[in-house]
Structures are given as structure tokens and as C-alpha cells.
Design a protein around this motif. Structure first.
Motif, PDB file in Angstrom:
ATOM      1  N   VAL A  37       0.898  -1.164   0.000  1.00  0.00           N
ATOM      2  CA  VAL A  37       0.000   0.000   0.000  1.00  0.00           C
ATOM      3  C   VAL A  37       0.934   1.211   0.000  1.00  0.00           C
ATOM      4  O   VAL A  37       1.646   1.428   0.984  1.00  0.00           O
ATOM      5  CB  VAL A  37      -0.901   0.035   1.258  1.00  0.00           C
ATOM      6  N   PRO A  38       1.014   1.948  -1.084  1.00  0.00           N
ATOM      7  CA  PRO A  38       1.970   3.059  -1.116  1.00  0.00           C
ATOM      8  C   PRO A  38       1.563   4.210  -0.206  1.00  0.00           C
ATOM      9  O   PRO A  38       0.372   4.501  -0.053  1.00  0.00           O
ATOM     10  CB  PRO A  38       1.970   3.486  -2.589  1.00  0.00           C
ATOM     11  N   GLY A  65       8.390  -1.031  -1.518  1.00  0.00           N
ATOM     12  CA  GLY A  65       7.309  -0.898  -2.499  1.00  0.00           C
ATOM     13  C   GLY A  65       7.820  -0.421  -3.849  1.00  0.00           C
ATOM     14  O   GLY A  65       8.746  -0.989  -4.418  1.00  0.00           O
ATOM     15  N   ASP A  66       7.232   0.677  -4.355  1.00  0.00           N
ATOM     16  CA  ASP A  66       7.657   1.210  -5.654  1.00  0.00           C
ATOM     17  C   ASP A  66       8.839   2.171  -5.529  1.00  0.00           C
ATOM     18  O   ASP A  66       9.193   2.842  -6.496  1.00  0.00           O
ATOM     19  CB  ASP A  66       6.484   1.875  -6.377  1.00  0.00           C
ATOM     20  N   GLY A  67       9.409   2.277  -4.355  1.00  0.00           N
ATOM     21  CA  GLY A  67      10.643   3.060  -4.166  1.00  0.00           C
ATOM     22  C   GLY A  67      10.425   4.527  -3.873  1.00  0.00           C
ATOM     23  O   GLY A  67      11.391   5.285  -3.741  1.00  0.00           O
ATOM     24  N   ARG A  68       9.188   4.957  -3.715  1.00  0.00           N
ATOM     25  CA  ARG A  68       8.910   6.400  -3.608  1.00  0.00           C
ATOM     26  C   ARG A  68       9.595   7.057  -2.401  1.00  0.00           C
ATOM     27  O   ARG A  68      10.053   8.193  -2.497  1.00  0.00           O
ATOM     28  CB  ARG A  68       7.406   6.668  -3.592  1.00  0.00           C
ATOM     29  N   ILE A  69       9.650   6.347  -1.258  1.00  0.00           N
ATOM     30  CA  ILE A  69      10.278   6.954  -0.071  1.00  0.00           C
ATOM     31  C   ILE A  69      11.785   7.070  -0.282  1.00  0.00           C
ATOM     32  O   ILE A  69      12.406   8.088   0.042  1.00  0.00           O
ATOM     33  CB  ILE A  69       9.946   6.144   1.204  1.00  0.00           C
ATOM     34  N   LEU A  89       7.846  -5.223  -7.753  1.00  0.00           N
ATOM     35  CA  LEU A  89       8.090  -3.892  -7.177  1.00  0.00           C
ATOM     36  C   LEU A  89       9.582  -3.567  -7.163  1.00  0.00           C
ATOM     37  O   LEU A  89       9.985  -2.430  -7.440  1.00  0.00           O
ATOM     38  CB  LEU A  89       7.517  -3.823  -5.757  1.00  0.00           C
ATOM     39  N   TYR A  90      10.380  -4.579  -6.867  1.00  0.00           N
ATOM     40  CA  TYR A  90      11.836  -4.382  -6.847  1.00  0.00           C
ATOM     41  C   TYR A  90      12.330  -3.946  -8.239  1.00  0.00           C
ATOM     42  O   TYR A  90      13.044  -2.946  -8.368  1.00  0.00           O
ATOM     43  CB  TYR A  90      12.518  -5.675  -6.403  1.00  0.00           C
ATOM     44  N   PHE A 107      18.712  -0.529  -4.323  1.00  0.00           N
ATOM     45  CA  PHE A 107      17.587  -1.405  -3.972  1.00  0.00           C
ATOM     46  C   PHE A 107      18.107  -2.831  -3.823  1.00  0.00           C
ATOM     47  O   PHE A 107      18.934  -3.268  -4.626  1.00  0.00           O
ATOM     48  CB  PHE A 107      16.496  -1.350  -5.052  1.00  0.00           C
ATOM     49  N   ARG A 108      17.625  -3.504  -2.790  1.00  0.00           N
ATOM     50  CA  ARG A 108      18.011  -4.907  -2.598  1.00  0.00           C
ATOM     51  C   ARG A 108      16.752  -5.753  -2.485  1.00  0.00           C
ATOM     52  O   ARG A 108      15.815  -5.379  -1.771  1.00  0.00           O
ATOM     53  CB  ARG A 108      18.860  -5.071  -1.330  1.00  0.00           C
TER      54      ARG A 108
END
Ligand SMILES: C[S@@+](CC[C@H](N)C(=O)[O-])C[C@H]1O[C@@H](n2cnc3c(N)ncnc32)[C@H](O)[C@@H]1O
Length: 175
Positions: A37-38, A65-69, A89-90, A107-108
Motif C-alpha cells: 500500500v503506497p 514498495g515502488d521506491g517512492r520513499i 516492485l523491486y 535497492f536490494r
């Protein structure tokens, strides 16, 4: 004509494989820690500003998630790491990183329960209530004193937060 039909079937096939992977890992994520949940973009900015993140720090989004943070945090110049179990998502985060490369973003793909958090200055989380106690035990044992945890929406049971702003809670690790 045959090659157009073959191309359409290939695209559809890929789409269904991605959909299946996303659904299977979403189910796993829900059981393991939290479903995808973004966080709303406005709240992401607030989380980063409340953390006081600087360019000499390392931050991590546990379940990115989608990396936004991670991407928002990277604007501070800090070293930013996203941990995500869901391959869709990764790879989506990696594609975004490829489109607009940033040297301070990583990202891992791994389970957050196995992640080393001992060197992290600021950790962001968006979990679900039933998993907060288990996560609290890991973070209090493994994170360094003085590190900050910024939690969206949920609190740790029996641990007093330092800051509350709307639905964002900031905790400091102590020994
Ligand atoms: C509520 S979402 C938060 C996403 C992002 N941090 C945000 O705020 O926009 C939780 C994320 O944790 C991921 N997740 C759940 N269990 C995980 C695990 N065991 N290891 C790594 N990531 C996990 C999910 O796939 C999901 O993307």
C-alpha cells in the motif's frame, strides 16, 4: 499477420506472468510483514522532513514498495537503501532508478527480517499492526543507539514515540 498475433500473445503472456508474480508475492508480503500500500506523496515528504535526514547519513525503507520513499529521501543526498521482497516492485524501482540514475540509491531484493539494520541512521516503515511487536524486537536489538525510526500509520506497543505528526510516529533507539 502471424507474427503480430505471436507478438500479442507474448506481451499478454508476460503480463500474466508479472500479474501472477505480483499477486503471489503480495500474498506472501501480507503474511510476512505488510501488503503493498503506497504512502501518499505528501506524507512521504513529511516523513523525510521529520527524520532530519542529512547527506552524511544512511537511510533505509524496510519494504520499499515502488521506491517512492527512497527516491524522496535521496534528494537530501543521504545514502538511501530500499529493501523489497516482491520482484515486480523491486524491478519497477530499479527501472525508475535506471531512467533517472542517482548514485546514492540502492535497492536490494531480500526479506526485511534478514536485513542488517545495524548501520542505519534513519529507518522508514509502513507495516501492519500485528507485525509491529515482532519488528520492534528486531529493531531495538539490532539498531544503533540514537537511530531514528519513522513509522507511518502504526505505533510500537509499549514504546513511547518522540514525535507524532498526523499519522507519522518517530522513535529513537536507546539502550
Ligand atoms: C505498506 S507497503 C509500504 C511501501 C512503501 N514503503 C511506501 O510506504 O510507499 C509494505 C511493503 O513491504 C513489502 N514487504 C512485505 N513483506 C516483506 C518482507 N518480508 N521483506 C521485504 N519486503 C516486504 C511489501 O511487498 C510492500 O511493498
Amino acid at each position: 499477420m502471424t507474427s503480430i498475433i505471436a507478438a500479442i500473445y507474448s506481451v499478454l503472456g508476460l503480463f500474466y506472468v508479472l500479474l501472477f508474480l505480483f499477486a503471489a508475492y503480495s500474498l506472501y508480503a501480507m503474511i510476512s510483514a505488510a501488503p503493498f500500500v503506497p504512502t501518499a506523496k505528501k506524507r512521504v515528504k513529511k516523513m523525510i522532513s521529520l527524520s532530519g535526514l542529512r547527506n552524511d547519513m544512511t537511510m533505509m525503507d524496510l519494504g520499499s514498495g515502488d521506491g517512492r520513499i527512497v527516491f524522496e529521501a535521496a534528494k537530501t543526498g543521504a545514502h538511501c537503501v530500499g529493501i523489497e521482497i516482491n520482484p515486480v516492485l523491486y524491478y519497477w524501482s530499479r527501472i525508475k532508478q535506471g531512467i533517472r540514475p542517482r548514485k546514492n540509491v540502492l535497492f536490494r531484493r531480500e526479506s526485511l527480517w534478514e536485513t542488517d539494520v545495524s548501520h542505519i541512521d534513519v529507518l522508514t516503515i509502513f507495516f501492519i499492526h500485528p507485525k509491529m511487536e515482532k519488528l520492534m524486537k528486531k529493531l531495538r536489538t539490532e539498531m544503533k543507539p540514537g537511530a531514528l525510526i519513522v513509522s507511518y500509520a502504526f505505533t510500537f506497543p509499549g514504546w513511547q514515540y518522540e514525535i507524532k505528526d498526523d499519522k507519522i510516529y518517530v522513535y529513537r533507539v536507546e539502550r
